[in-house]
Design a protein around this motif. Structure first.
Motif, PDB file in Angstrom:
ATOM      1  N   VAL A 144       0.852  -1.193   0.000  1.00 52.26           N
ATOM      2  CA  VAL A 144       0.000   0.000   0.000  1.00 52.26           C
ATOM      3  C   VAL A 144       0.887   1.243   0.000  1.00 52.26           C
ATOM      4  CG1 VAL A 144      -1.969  -1.046   1.177  1.00 52.26           C
ATOM      5  CG2 VAL A 144      -0.164   0.016   2.525  1.00 52.26           C
ATOM      6  N   ILE A 145       0.313   2.347  -0.400  1.00 55.65           N
ATOM      7  CA  ILE A 145       1.057   3.602  -0.455  1.00 55.65           C
ATOM      8  C   ILE A 145       0.835   4.368   0.847  1.00 55.65           C
ATOM      9  CG2 ILE A 145       1.444   5.706  -1.818  1.00 55.65           C
ATOM     10  CD1 ILE A 145       2.184   3.071  -3.190  1.00 55.65           C
ATOM     11  N   GLU A 146       1.161   3.728   1.936  1.00 54.43           N
ATOM     12  CA  GLU A 146       1.064   4.347   3.258  1.00 54.43           C
ATOM     13  C   GLU A 146       2.371   4.105   3.983  1.00 54.43           C
ATOM     14  OE1 GLU A 146      -2.359   2.561   5.055  1.00 54.43           O
ATOM     15  OE2 GLU A 146      -3.741   3.915   4.025  1.00 54.43           O
ATOM     16  N   TRP A 147       2.885   5.164   4.643  1.00 51.73           N
ATOM     17  CA  TRP A 147       4.163   5.093   5.343  1.00 51.73           C
ATOM     18  C   TRP A 147       3.937   5.415   6.809  1.00 51.73           C
ATOM     19  CZ3 TRP A 147       7.188   9.200   7.494  1.00 51.73           C
ATOM     20  CH2 TRP A 147       8.480   8.832   7.883  1.00 51.73           C
ATOM     21  N   ALA A 148       4.462   4.587   7.680  1.00 57.76           N
ATOM     22  CA  ALA A 148       4.361   4.823   9.118  1.00 57.76           C
ATOM     23  C   ALA A 148       5.644   5.500   9.583  1.00 57.76           C
ATOM     24  CB  ALA A 148       4.153   3.507   9.862  1.00 57.76           C
ATOM     25  N   ASP A 149       5.529   6.716  10.072  1.00 56.30           N
ATOM     26  CA  ASP A 149       6.689   7.445  10.584  1.00 56.30           C
ATOM     27  C   ASP A 149       7.214   6.690  11.794  1.00 56.30           C
ATOM     28  OD1 ASP A 149       8.397   9.219  11.999  1.00 56.30           O
ATOM     29  OD2 ASP A 149       7.409  10.941  11.077  1.00 56.30           O
ATOM     30  N   PRO A 150       8.465   6.224  11.765  1.00 62.20           N
ATOM     31  CA  PRO A 150       8.979   5.413  12.865  1.00 62.20           C
ATOM     32  C   PRO A 150       9.116   6.174  14.178  1.00 62.20           C
ATOM     33  CG  PRO A 150      10.708   5.835  11.249  1.00 62.20           C
ATOM     34  CD  PRO A 150       9.446   6.384  10.690  1.00 62.20           C
ATOM     35  N   GLU A 151       9.208   7.498  14.107  1.00 65.28           N
ATOM     36  CA  GLU A 151       9.351   8.295  15.332  1.00 65.28           C
ATOM     37  C   GLU A 151       8.014   8.624  15.971  1.00 65.28           C
ATOM     38  OE1 GLU A 151      11.890  11.676  14.719  1.00 65.28           O
ATOM     39  OE2 GLU A 151      13.397  10.450  13.686  1.00 65.28           O
ATOM     40  N   THR A 152       6.996   8.903  15.155  1.00 66.84           N
ATOM     41  CA  THR A 152       5.703   9.333  15.702  1.00 66.84           C
ATOM     42  C   THR A 152       4.628   8.262  15.597  1.00 66.84           C
ATOM     43  OG1 THR A 152       4.912  10.239  13.607  1.00 66.84           O
ATOM     44  CG2 THR A 152       6.208  11.712  15.049  1.00 66.84           C
ATOM     45  N   GLY A 153       4.823   7.301  14.700  1.00 66.11           N
ATOM     46  CA  GLY A 153       3.805   6.277  14.472  1.00 66.11           C
ATOM     47  C   GLY A 153       2.669   6.752  13.585  1.00 66.11           C
ATOM     48  N   VAL A 154       2.726   8.002  13.138  1.00 67.60           N
ATOM     49  CA  VAL A 154       1.674   8.542  12.281  1.00 67.60           C
ATOM     50  C   VAL A 154       1.753   7.876  10.908  1.00 67.60           C
ATOM     51  CG1 VAL A 154       0.816  10.626  11.132  1.00 67.60           C
ATOM     52  CG2 VAL A 154       1.651  10.750  13.486  1.00 67.60           C
ATOM     53  N   ILE A 155       0.587   7.463  10.404  1.00 63.97           N
ATOM     54  CA  ILE A 155       0.508   6.838   9.088  1.00 63.97           C
ATOM     55  C   ILE A 155       0.217   7.929   8.065  1.00 63.97           C
ATOM     56  CG2 ILE A 155      -0.716   5.163   7.655  1.00 63.97           C
ATOM     57  CD1 ILE A 155       0.356   3.581   9.854  1.00 63.97           C
ATOM     58  N   HIS A 156       1.039   7.988   7.045  1.00 62.23           N
ATOM     59  CA  HIS A 156       0.883   8.982   5.979  1.00 62.23           C
ATOM     60  C   HIS A 156       0.556   8.288   4.675  1.00 62.23           C
ATOM     61  CE1 HIS A 156       2.889  12.244   8.277  1.00 62.23           C
ATOM     62  NE2 HIS A 156       3.591  11.238   8.788  1.00 62.23           N
ATOM     63  N   GLU A 157      -0.406   8.822   3.929  1.00 57.55           N
ATOM     64  CA  GLU A 157      -0.595   8.386   2.558  1.00 57.55           C
ATOM     65  C   GLU A 157       0.441   9.146   1.747  1.00 57.55           C
ATOM     66  OE1 GLU A 157      -3.919   8.306  -0.940  1.00 57.55           O
ATOM     67  OE2 GLU A 157      -4.562   7.946   1.119  1.00 57.55           O
ATOM     68  N   VAL A 158       1.248   8.439   0.969  1.00 54.98           N
ATOM     69  CA  VAL A 158       2.378   9.046   0.274  1.00 54.98           C
ATOM     70  C   VAL A 158       1.945   9.522  -1.113  1.00 54.98           C
ATOM     71  CG1 VAL A 158       4.734   8.692  -0.535  1.00 54.98           C
ATOM     72  CG2 VAL A 158       3.939   7.504   1.515  1.00 54.98           C
ATOM     73  N   PRO A 159       1.968  10.836  -1.335  1.00 57.31           N
ATOM     74  CA  PRO A 159       1.587  11.342  -2.658  1.00 57.31           C
ATOM     75  C   PRO A 159       2.707  11.114  -3.670  1.00 57.31           C
ATOM     76  CG  PRO A 159       2.273  13.147  -1.240  1.00 57.31           C
ATOM     77  CD  PRO A 159       2.297  11.903  -0.398  1.00 57.31           C
ATOM     78  N   GLY A 160       2.324  11.024  -4.930  1.00 54.21           N
ATOM     79  CA  GLY A 160       3.312  10.891  -5.988  1.00 54.21           C
ATOM     80  C   GLY A 160       3.827   9.482  -6.194  1.00 54.21           C
ATOM     81  N   VAL A 161       3.259   8.518  -5.478  1.00 55.27           N
ATOM     82  CA  VAL A 161       3.694   7.129  -5.605  1.00 55.27           C
ATOM     83  C   VAL A 161       2.454   6.267  -5.791  1.00 55.27           C
ATOM     84  CG1 VAL A 161       4.878   5.214  -4.441  1.00 55.27           C
ATOM     85  CG2 VAL A 161       5.677   7.547  -4.090  1.00 55.27           C
ATOM     86  N   GLU A 162       2.575   5.249  -6.621  1.00 57.39           N
ATOM     87  CA  GLU A 162       1.485   4.274  -6.733  1.00 57.39           C
ATOM     88  C   GLU A 162       2.079   2.887  -6.899  1.00 57.39           C
ATOM     89  OE1 GLU A 162       0.253   4.205 -11.452  1.00 57.39           O
ATOM     90  OE2 GLU A 162      -0.813   5.597 -10.153  1.00 57.39           O
TER      91      GLU A 162
END
Length: 174
Positions: free
Chosen positions: A113-131
């Motif tokens: 999936v195009i979601e990244w979990a910030d290892p420091e905050t645990g916040v999940i981000h949908e990553v733009p510009g990638v598929e």
């Protein structure tokens, strides 16, 4: 062997190698088409390779998983500026540090999936510009050492003349 003889040998081997390479490409394309058809019709993705009744290997249709691929450099760069600014390298051209970009794409590919979990905050981000982009299936041919030995012996004994030689000697461009 004289220099002239060596030149003749090289010319013959080069011509044969090119012709064999062309025949190999055509045969591999035919094999891949056949395996794709077999997969669609029966689910078959692997077949045994047989030489004169002896199993000498297998041919497999390999379908790699989809991989993360950047489709919008600017969107990805803007996002990384927000969530991981230390991973930005400023030069005349601004770009994401290659190692971090590779790790990001590898982790997205692994997750599927195009979601990244910030290892420091645990916040999940949908990553733009990638598929997630599908990768082309390809054929893998597995011939173990004993299968290769059987092919070599069949070549030496002339048993391959009905399998390979008609295509190589059928005329046309050599």
């Amino acid at each position: 062997m004289s220099l002239k003889d060596t030149a003749t040998r090289v010319a013959i081997l080069d011509t044969l190698a090119k012709h064999i390479t062309d025949q190999l490409k055509a045969a591999k394309a035919e094999l891949e088409t056949g395996l794709r058809t077999a997969k669609a019709e029966t689910g078959t993705q692997q077949i045994a390779v047989d030489l004169n009744g002896t199993d000498i290997g297998k041919a497999t249709l390999v379908q790699p998983k989809a991989a993360a691929s950047v489709i919008d450099e600017t969107a990805l760069l803007d996002w990384v500026r927000e969530v991981a600014p230390s991973e930005i390298t400023n030069r005349i051209v601004t770009e994401i540090r290659p190692a971090w970009r590779k790790n990001l794409l590898d982790s997205l590919t692994a997750a599927g999936v195009i979601e990244w979990a910030d290892p420091e905050t645990g916040v999940i981000h949908e990553v733009p510009g990638v598929e997630m982009v599908g990768r082309a299936a390809h054929t893998r041919l597995t011939i173990p050492a004993d299968g290769k030995a059987a092919i070599a012996e069949a070549w030496r004994s002339g048993a391959l003349t009905t399998v390979v030689l008609p295509e190589l000697t059928a005329g046309g461009e050599a």
